[in-house]
Design a protein around this motif. Structure first.
Motif, PDB file in Angstrom:
ATOM      1  N   LYS A 120      -7.490  -2.307  -4.309  1.00  0.00           N
ATOM      2  CA  LYS A 120      -8.280  -0.973  -4.285  1.00  0.00           C
ATOM      3  C   LYS A 120      -8.588  -0.404  -2.992  1.00  0.00           C
ATOM      4  O   LYS A 120      -8.619   0.554  -2.636  1.00  0.00           O
ATOM      5  CB  LYS A 120      -9.196  -1.061  -5.302  1.00  0.00           C
ATOM      6  N   ALA A 121      -9.224  -1.265  -2.398  1.00  0.00           N
ATOM      7  CA  ALA A 121      -9.949  -1.098  -1.046  1.00  0.00           C
ATOM      8  C   ALA A 121      -8.563  -0.912  -0.051  1.00  0.00           C
ATOM      9  O   ALA A 121      -8.929   0.271   0.897  1.00  0.00           O
ATOM     10  CB  ALA A 121     -10.625  -2.384  -0.304  1.00  0.00           C
ATOM     11  N   VAL A 122      -7.775  -1.390  -0.240  1.00  0.00           N
ATOM     12  CA  VAL A 122      -6.446  -0.918   0.607  1.00  0.00           C
ATOM     13  C   VAL A 122      -5.891   0.430   0.382  1.00  0.00           C
ATOM     14  O   VAL A 122      -5.786   1.203   1.298  1.00  0.00           O
ATOM     15  CB  VAL A 122      -5.186  -2.077   0.486  1.00  0.00           C
ATOM     16  N   ASP A 123      -5.909   0.939  -0.901  1.00  0.00           N
ATOM     17  CA  ASP A 123      -5.591   2.153  -1.266  1.00  0.00           C
ATOM     18  C   ASP A 123      -6.388   3.356  -0.724  1.00  0.00           C
ATOM     19  O   ASP A 123      -5.871   4.357  -0.315  1.00  0.00           O
ATOM     20  CB  ASP A 123      -5.475   2.433  -2.840  1.00  0.00           C
TER      21      ASP A 123
ATOM     22  N   ARG B  35       3.794  10.872   0.021  1.00  0.00           N
ATOM     23  CA  ARG B  35       3.928  10.011   1.349  1.00  0.00           C
ATOM     24  C   ARG B  35       2.351   9.419   1.555  1.00  0.00           C
ATOM     25  O   ARG B  35       1.632  10.089   1.700  1.00  0.00           O
ATOM     26  CB  ARG B  35       4.090  11.008   2.446  1.00  0.00           C
ATOM     27  N   ARG B  36       2.666   7.981   1.646  1.00  0.00           N
ATOM     28  CA  ARG B  36       1.543   7.182   2.106  1.00  0.00           C
ATOM     29  C   ARG B  36       1.924   6.539   3.417  1.00  0.00           C
ATOM     30  O   ARG B  36       3.064   6.299   3.864  1.00  0.00           O
ATOM     31  CB  ARG B  36       1.384   6.080   1.032  1.00  0.00           C
TER      32      ARG B  36
ATOM     33  N   ARG C 205       0.846  -1.195   0.016  1.00  0.00           N
ATOM     34  CA  ARG C 205      -0.051  -0.014  -0.029  1.00  0.00           C
ATOM     35  C   ARG C 205       0.959   1.401  -0.176  1.00  0.00           C
ATOM     36  O   ARG C 205       0.410   2.269  -0.265  1.00  0.00           O
ATOM     37  CB  ARG C 205      -1.109  -0.122   1.148  1.00  0.00           C
ATOM     38  N   PHE C 206       2.236   1.092   0.431  1.00  0.00           N
ATOM     39  CA  PHE C 206       2.991   2.290   0.271  1.00  0.00           C
ATOM     40  C   PHE C 206       3.759   2.345  -0.982  1.00  0.00           C
ATOM     41  O   PHE C 206       4.749   3.176  -0.936  1.00  0.00           O
ATOM     42  CB  PHE C 206       4.057   2.371   1.687  1.00  0.00           C
TER      43      PHE C 206
ATOM     44  N   GLY D  97      -5.004   0.278   9.448  1.00  0.00           N
ATOM     45  CA  GLY D  97      -3.968  -0.747   9.199  1.00  0.00           C
ATOM     46  C   GLY D  97      -4.553  -2.205   8.639  1.00  0.00           C
ATOM     47  O   GLY D  97      -4.072  -2.668   7.586  1.00  0.00           O
ATOM     48  N   THR D  98      -5.649  -2.609   9.247  1.00  0.00           N
ATOM     49  CA  THR D  98      -6.325  -3.643   8.967  1.00  0.00           C
ATOM     50  C   THR D  98      -7.858  -3.309   8.839  1.00  0.00           C
ATOM     51  O   THR D  98      -8.314  -2.522   9.629  1.00  0.00           O
ATOM     52  CB  THR D  98      -6.047  -4.823  10.074  1.00  0.00           C
ATOM     53  N   PHE D  99      -8.455  -4.159   7.935  1.00  0.00           N
ATOM     54  CA  PHE D  99      -9.892  -3.964   8.167  1.00  0.00           C
ATOM     55  C   PHE D  99     -10.555  -5.117   7.413  1.00  0.00           C
ATOM     56  O   PHE D  99      -9.904  -6.068   6.814  1.00  0.00           O
ATOM     57  CB  PHE D  99     -10.348  -2.848   7.009  1.00  0.00           C
ATOM     58  N   THR D 100     -12.033  -5.122   7.460  1.00  0.00           N
ATOM     59  CA  THR D 100     -12.621  -6.478   6.911  1.00  0.00           C
ATOM     60  C   THR D 100     -13.066  -5.927   5.560  1.00  0.00           C
ATOM     61  O   THR D 100     -13.812  -4.904   5.369  1.00  0.00           O
ATOM     62  CB  THR D 100     -13.842  -6.640   7.715  1.00  0.00           C
ATOM     63  N   LEU D 101     -12.897  -6.581   4.549  1.00  0.00           N
ATOM     64  CA  LEU D 101     -13.185  -6.173   3.066  1.00  0.00           C
ATOM     65  C   LEU D 101     -14.691  -6.660   2.818  1.00  0.00           C
ATOM     66  O   LEU D 101     -14.949  -7.762   3.345  1.00  0.00           O
ATOM     67  CB  LEU D 101     -12.500  -7.205   2.182  1.00  0.00           C
ATOM     68  N   LYS D 102     -15.669  -5.933   2.665  1.00  0.00           N
ATOM     69  CA  LYS D 102     -17.104  -5.974   2.288  1.00  0.00           C
ATOM     70  C   LYS D 102     -17.392  -6.034   0.876  1.00  0.00           C
ATOM     71  O   LYS D 102     -17.268  -5.191   0.189  1.00  0.00           O
ATOM     72  CB  LYS D 102     -17.889  -5.035   3.121  1.00  0.00           C
TER      73      LYS D 102
END
Length: 705
Positions: A620-623, A571-572, A493-494, A595-600
């Protein structure tokens, strides 16, 4: 023997000014004393209610490994009801402890003996106890202003000498002040009458130390040549010895004449190179002479590293009237007197900080012949793979290093034996090794390069993605960025942080398909962002392997230079602590940066996707959940910024980047921020202490909004 070797190595490094952490700590465990000495007013100090506890001492040593020498002092340490427990805590928790020493007035024989037995039973390799003696018989009582003090001190010494244990030594300590001028030889003769087996070698002698801060005394040194006659006769009677302690004392005593005549210390000061002083409330000082605390260990969770590194010290230095920007800029730009690197490869045990504490690790350094310490040299950070070690990493780079005059730095990390774990501790140890090398040798901060193999390649990618302003270029091999929802592992992601970084990546085309897919996607994106010097070089017939000769390394690396202040910075980040690049730092991120998440996603839609489509959907969701800040310099003192999930940021400005008397303007989110900036020595000092970058010296900052 291991602990002795550590102490010897750290003592040597302190003379070179290269210790990244102290190996000796003096703990003033109490201000309370059972004497009322004329040459010391510690006993008059107010007694703090929040005096250090035994549990706090245990915590300190657990969180600060690498200390080899502990000195306990006061006051009189045996006025504490828990003195033996405190000594036991030091011995049990200070895992690298070689030498423990403490002075005592000798007024409580039982407690002194209990403390000594606790230390010896705990397994301390070396224990030295000094029983203070300042006069012959009643002369001692008069200096100490306690009736019977001489008799109790001599009895304590006699009982201590009955303890026959390996590693234990006991001496009388005579401190010469204006209150016992000319008494040294009388003291020796009087003690001989009471303890006939005593010789001059049972005495340690030094001049009284003046300290308005610690002892709260002035004018007590016998600053005349009268004291030297007694000292020289004492030395003659004592004779010579090859014992290390006696050799050091003899050197000290021989230099006393110079001290008396010039007022300069006979022993070089090693404060903040090798030692620190901690008072009973956990305030940290460089030594007993410096009255400005560097920090409070209770405020850092008893971790010494944040205080040792010196941000607070820089802020205090900024308050000095002679600390001006004009005075400091040329000093910082030319900072450093460096020793030449010994040609060839050398491996040392170096204490490396992992974010919580320090522990020794092997670090191998290779240097070509003829390296000039006056000229900044390029440095290659070489990271080994799983099961490897730093001692072999320089071998493939020797020819390149010789051609470029380049230092190769290769730390060994045994936690990497089962692969890279994507932990902050692994990254911090590498950064600590780099800080160590830059303090020791004249490294060109704009020509720091990186390479790594397999697990070391993964680590190098991770470092560069999070610290894009550290390297002039990187050469990872069979390693890459990762797209993962595991905590801390999702560093792909960076990737936009590297849109300007030169890269050569060597990779077997028959390696892990997920690694290959991630690498190919990464280099496609870098090309799309305009990085014309990032190349993935694949070897069709190879698996987890590469052909080192595929690149003319000397030609490529020889042309790389970092721009310390680029006109555009991207800067990301997902953590404010990692939101700095060059002179731009995001100070507060939005709640959407995760940092972390649940992809819906719709289950049926997900099931119908191919693996590549799933990766693209997740990427795409991470971005969207990664903060992004872009800053462009459009003219002197003029900037435009764009950001996603960035609420506040700051810009560090060099002198040439703004015009005195004119406001700095920053266009951000449809608003124009105008700020009148002034040069601030605190900005300059804090940056230099933290990063030691002689080519990027900011003197002001702007905060937006």
């Amino acid at each position: 023997m291991r602990r002795l070797a550590l102490l010897a190595g750290r003592a040597l490094r302190s003379h070179l000014g290269t210790n990244p952490s102290p190996f000796k700590v003096t703990f003033i465990v109490t201000w309370t004393c059972d004497c009322r000495c004329r040459m010391c007013n510690i006993w008059q100090r107010p007694k703090p209610k929040d005096r250090m506890t035994v549990d706090e001492a245990r915590l300190f040593f657990r969180r600060n490994p690498g200390i080899s020498w502990v000195n306990l002092s006061g006051g009189e340490i045996f006025t504490r009801h828990d003195s033996s427990r405190l000594i036991g805590a030091v011995v049990s928790e200070c895992r690298d402890l070689y030498l423990l020493d403490f002075p005592t007035t000798g007024q409580n024989t039982r407690k002194v003996l209990d403390g000594v037995r606790t230390a010896l039973d705990g397994g301390v390799p070396r224990l030295l106890v000094t029983v203070s003696l300042d006069g012959a018989g009643e002369e001692h009582d008069e200096v100490r202003r306690i009736r019977g003090a001489y008799g109790r001190a001599v009895e304590t010494f006699r009982r201590l000498r009955e303890i026959d244990r390996p590693g234990f030594g006991c001496f009388f300590g005579v401190t010469l002040s204006r209150f016992n001028r000319g008494a040294l030889l009388r003291i020796v003769e009087r003690v001989r009458r009471d303890l006939p087996w005593i010789t001059e070698r049972d005495f340690h002698v030094n001049l009284a130390q003046e300290s308005a801060h610690y002892y709260q005394n002035t004018g007590i040194q016998p600053a005349d040549v009268a004291v030297l006659a007694d000292m020289e006769e004492f030395r003659r009677r004592r004779g010579s010895s090859l014992h290390p302690v006696h050799l050091l004392e003899r050197m000290y005593q021989k230099r006393l004449r110079s001290f008396v005549e010039t007022g300069r210390s006979p022993v070089p000061c090693r404060a903040l190179r090798s030692s620190i002083y901690v008072d009973p409330t956990w305030k940290v000082f460089p030594c007993t002479m410096w009255d400005a605390p560097l920090g409070d260990l209770r405020e850092t969770g008893f971790r010494l590293e944040p205080i040792w590194r010196g941000a607070e010290a820089a802020a205090r230095l900024a308050r000095r009237p002679d600390a001006t920007v004009d005075a400091l800029l040329p000093l910082m730009a030319s900072f450093g007197e460096f020793a030449p690197v010994k040609p060839g490869a050398v491996t040392e045990a170096v204490p490396l900080f992992d974010g919580k504490g320090s522990a020794d690790a092997e670090v191998t350094v290779y240097a070509p012949a003829g390296q000039d310490p006056a000229r900044p040299a390029p440095l290659l950070l070489a990271l080994h793979g799983a099961g490897g070690h730093g001692r072999e990493e320089h071998l493939r780079w020797k020819g390149v290093a010789d051609a470029l005059g380049m230092i190769v730095l290769a730390p060994t990390d045994r936690t990497r034996d089962d692969g890279y774990r994507y932990s902050a501790a692994e990254r911090e140890r590498v950064l600590s090794a780099l800080r160590w090398a830059r303090r020791r040798w004249n490294v060109d901060e704009n020509r720091i390069l990186g390479t790594g193999i397999s697990a070391g390649g993964h680590l190098l990618w991770d470092l560069a993605l999070r610290r894009p302003d550290l390297f002039a270029g990187i050469a990872p091999m069979i390693g890459g960025p990762r797209l993962s929802n595991a905590a801390g592992e999702n560093n792909a992601r960076f990737l936009e942080n590297l849109r300007r970084l030169p890269i050569r990546d060597l990779q077997g085309a028959r390696d892990d398909p997920l690694l290959l897919a991630g690498l190919r996607r990464a280099f496609e994106r870098l090309e799309g962002w305009g990085n014309g010097d990032a190349r993935l070089i694949e070897f069709r017939e190879l698996g987890h392997d590469f052909d080192f000769a595929a690149v003319d390394w000397a030609a490529w690396m020889g042309g790389l230079r970092r721009d310390p202040s680029p006109a555009e910075v991207v800067r990301r980040a997902v953590e404010p602590g990692e939101a700095r690049a060059f002179g731009v730092e995001a100070l507060a991120l939005g709640k959407g940066a995760k940092g972390t998440f649940t992809l819906k996603v719709d289950a049926a839609k997900w099931a119908a996707m191919g693996e590549e489509e799933k990766r693209e959907e997740y990427a795409k969701a991470v971005d969207e959940r990664t903060a992004r800040l872009v800053l462009r310099r459009t003219g002197p003192g003029a900037y435009e910024a764009e950001g996603r999930e960035v609420e506040r940021f700051r810009i560090l400005l060099r002198r040439e980047e703004f015009v005195a008397g004119r406001p700095v303007t920053v266009d951000f989110k449809g608003r124009r921020v105008k700020a009148t900036v002034r040069e601030d020595v605190r900005v300059l000092l804090a940056e230099f202490v933290e990063r030691f970058d002689r080519t990027f010296l900011p003197v002001a900052e702007v905060r937006v909004p």
